[in-house]
Design a protein around this motif. Structure first.
Motif, PDB file in Angstrom:
ATOM      1  N   LEU A  23       8.416   9.884 -50.050  1.00 10.83           N
ATOM      2  CA  LEU A  23       9.604  10.577 -50.554  1.00 10.83           C
ATOM      3  C   LEU A  23       9.981  10.093 -51.952  1.00 10.83           C
ATOM      4  O   LEU A  23      10.359  10.892 -52.811  1.00 10.83           O
ATOM      5  N   THR A  24       9.859   8.790 -52.192  1.00  8.33           N
ATOM      6  CA  THR A  24      10.130   8.259 -53.529  1.00  8.33           C
ATOM      7  C   THR A  24       9.193   8.894 -54.543  1.00  8.33           C
ATOM      8  O   THR A  24       9.627   9.349 -55.607  1.00  8.33           O
ATOM      9  N   ALA A  25       7.911   8.940 -54.223  1.00 10.72           N
ATOM     10  CA  ALA A  25       6.920   9.525 -55.137  1.00 10.72           C
ATOM     11  C   ALA A  25       7.207  11.000 -55.414  1.00 10.72           C
ATOM     12  O   ALA A  25       7.100  11.456 -56.557  1.00 10.72           O
ATOM     13  N   ILE A  26       7.582  11.737 -54.386  1.00  7.77           N
ATOM     14  CA  ILE A  26       7.903  13.159 -54.568  1.00  7.77           C
ATOM     15  C   ILE A  26       9.104  13.318 -55.492  1.00  7.77           C
ATOM     16  O   ILE A  26       9.076  14.129 -56.429  1.00  7.77           O
ATOM     17  N   LEU A  27      10.151  12.565 -55.239  1.00  8.47           N
ATOM     18  CA  LEU A  27      11.358  12.694 -56.060  1.00  8.47           C
ATOM     19  C   LEU A  27      11.088  12.296 -57.509  1.00  8.47           C
ATOM     20  O   LEU A  27      11.574  12.962 -58.436  1.00  8.47           O
ATOM     21  N   VAL A  28      10.315  11.243 -57.727  1.00 12.66           N
ATOM     22  CA  VAL A  28       9.958  10.840 -59.094  1.00 12.66           C
ATOM     23  C   VAL A  28       9.147  11.944 -59.756  1.00 12.66           C
ATOM     24  O   VAL A  28       9.377  12.296 -60.915  1.00 12.66           O
ATOM     25  N   LYS A  29       8.198  12.507 -59.020  1.00 16.86           N
ATOM     26  CA  LYS A  29       7.365  13.602 -59.547  1.00 16.86           C
ATOM     27  C   LYS A  29       8.224  14.812 -59.936  1.00 16.86           C
ATOM     28  O   LYS A  29       7.911  15.521 -60.886  1.00 16.86           O
ATOM     29  N   LEU A  30       9.326  15.000 -59.227  1.00 15.73           N
ATOM     30  CA  LEU A  30      10.239  16.112 -59.526  1.00 15.73           C
ATOM     31  C   LEU A  30      11.195  15.798 -60.675  1.00 15.73           C
ATOM     32  O   LEU A  30      12.001  16.637 -61.046  1.00 15.73           O
ATOM     33  N   GLY A  31      11.107  14.568 -61.209  1.00 16.35           N
ATOM     34  CA  GLY A  31      11.915  14.221 -62.369  1.00 16.35           C
ATOM     35  C   GLY A  31      13.113  13.333 -62.094  1.00 16.35           C
ATOM     36  O   GLY A  31      13.910  13.072 -62.994  1.00 16.35           O
ATOM     37  N   VAL A  32      13.256  12.865 -60.878  1.00 15.88           N
ATOM     38  CA  VAL A  32      14.375  11.986 -60.538  1.00 15.88           C
ATOM     39  C   VAL A  32      14.058  10.571 -61.039  1.00 15.88           C
ATOM     40  O   VAL A  32      12.924  10.109 -60.924  1.00 15.88           O
ATOM     41  N   ASP A  33      15.056   9.907 -61.593  1.00 17.21           N
ATOM     42  CA  ASP A  33      14.908   8.527 -62.026  1.00 17.21           C
ATOM     43  C   ASP A  33      14.402   7.682 -60.853  1.00 17.21           C
ATOM     44  O   ASP A  33      14.832   7.862 -59.714  1.00 17.21           O
ATOM     45  N   GLU A  34      13.504   6.723 -61.124  1.00 11.42           N
ATOM     46  CA  GLU A  34      12.868   5.960 -60.053  1.00 11.42           C
ATOM     47  C   GLU A  34      13.864   5.202 -59.179  1.00 11.42           C
ATOM     48  O   GLU A  34      13.746   5.179 -57.951  1.00 11.42           O
ATOM     49  N   LYS A  35      14.873   4.603 -59.790  1.00 12.00           N
ATOM     50  CA  LYS A  35      15.879   3.853 -59.008  1.00 12.00           C
ATOM     51  C   LYS A  35      16.657   4.803 -58.090  1.00 12.00           C
ATOM     52  O   LYS A  35      16.878   4.503 -56.912  1.00 12.00           O
TER      53      LYS A  35
ATOM     54  N   ALA B 222      15.573   7.718 -57.056  1.00  9.63           N
ATOM     55  CA  ALA B 222      14.611   8.219 -56.076  1.00  9.63           C
ATOM     56  C   ALA B 222      14.449   7.231 -54.923  1.00  9.63           C
ATOM     57  O   ALA B 222      14.406   7.627 -53.750  1.00  9.63           O
ATOM     58  N   GLU B 223      14.371   5.936 -55.238  1.00  9.19           N
ATOM     59  CA  GLU B 223      14.262   4.891 -54.211  1.00  9.19           C
ATOM     60  C   GLU B 223      15.469   4.923 -53.273  1.00  9.19           C
ATOM     61  O   GLU B 223      15.326   4.870 -52.051  1.00  9.19           O
ATOM     62  N   GLU B 224      16.655   4.996 -53.859  1.00 10.33           N
ATOM     63  CA  GLU B 224      17.887   4.993 -53.062  1.00 10.33           C
ATOM     64  C   GLU B 224      17.980   6.239 -52.188  1.00 10.33           C
ATOM     65  O   GLU B 224      18.336   6.153 -51.006  1.00 10.33           O
ATOM     66  N   ASP B 225      17.659   7.390 -52.762  1.00  8.83           N
ATOM     67  CA  ASP B 225      17.728   8.631 -51.993  1.00  8.83           C
ATOM     68  C   ASP B 225      16.664   8.677 -50.898  1.00  8.83           C
ATOM     69  O   ASP B 225      16.933   9.150 -49.790  1.00  8.83           O
TER      70      ASP B 225
END
Length: 123
Positions: A81-93, A95-98
């Motif tokens: 999920l972190t990788a997907i969110l980062v790939k979609l443009g979400v900041d890594e921190k 993305a980790e929290e979400d």
């Protein structure tokens, strides 16, 4: 017996730490999760009593087969999920929290579909 979200986080932490450390101790979990020593001790005792971890004579933490099964499932969800969110443009921190919020609530079928789509379309 079902493990609550907080227990899943502890099992995931032990698993994640064991990937980079030969021995995982309670203090490592304290540092990883940012919880107090007494809180971690209480939860680790509960997880031990419920058969998800064992504690050796040197206070090293080890996942049982059932604990490892849960930990790997949650860790896979978290990293995917972190990788997907980062790939979609979400900041890594962020993305980790979400990812940490989402990983516990998805049904297995939903996560499998998301992961399949990610592997086929986004990677």
């Amino acid at each position: 017996m079902a493990v609550l979200e907080s227990g899943e986080n502890y099992l995931e932490s032990v698993h994640k730490l064991s990937l980079s450390k030969e021995k995982v101790h309670a203090i490592d979990v304290v540092n990883d999760l940012g919880f107090s020593k007494p809180s971690v001790s209480v939860m680790l005792k509960k997880l031990k009593d419920e058969g998800y971890i064992t504690i050796d004579e040197e206070n090293g933490l080890h996942l049982t087969d059932e604990g490892e099964k849960i930990a790997i499932k949650i860790y896979d969800r978290h990293t995917t999920l972190t990788a997907i969110l980062v790939k979609l443009g979400v900041d890594e921190k962020v993305a980790e929290e979400d990812a940490c919020k989402i990983e516990h609530d998805l049904e297995d079928e939903t996560f499998a579909a998301i992961k399949k789509y990610y592997l086929e379309k986004l990677k």
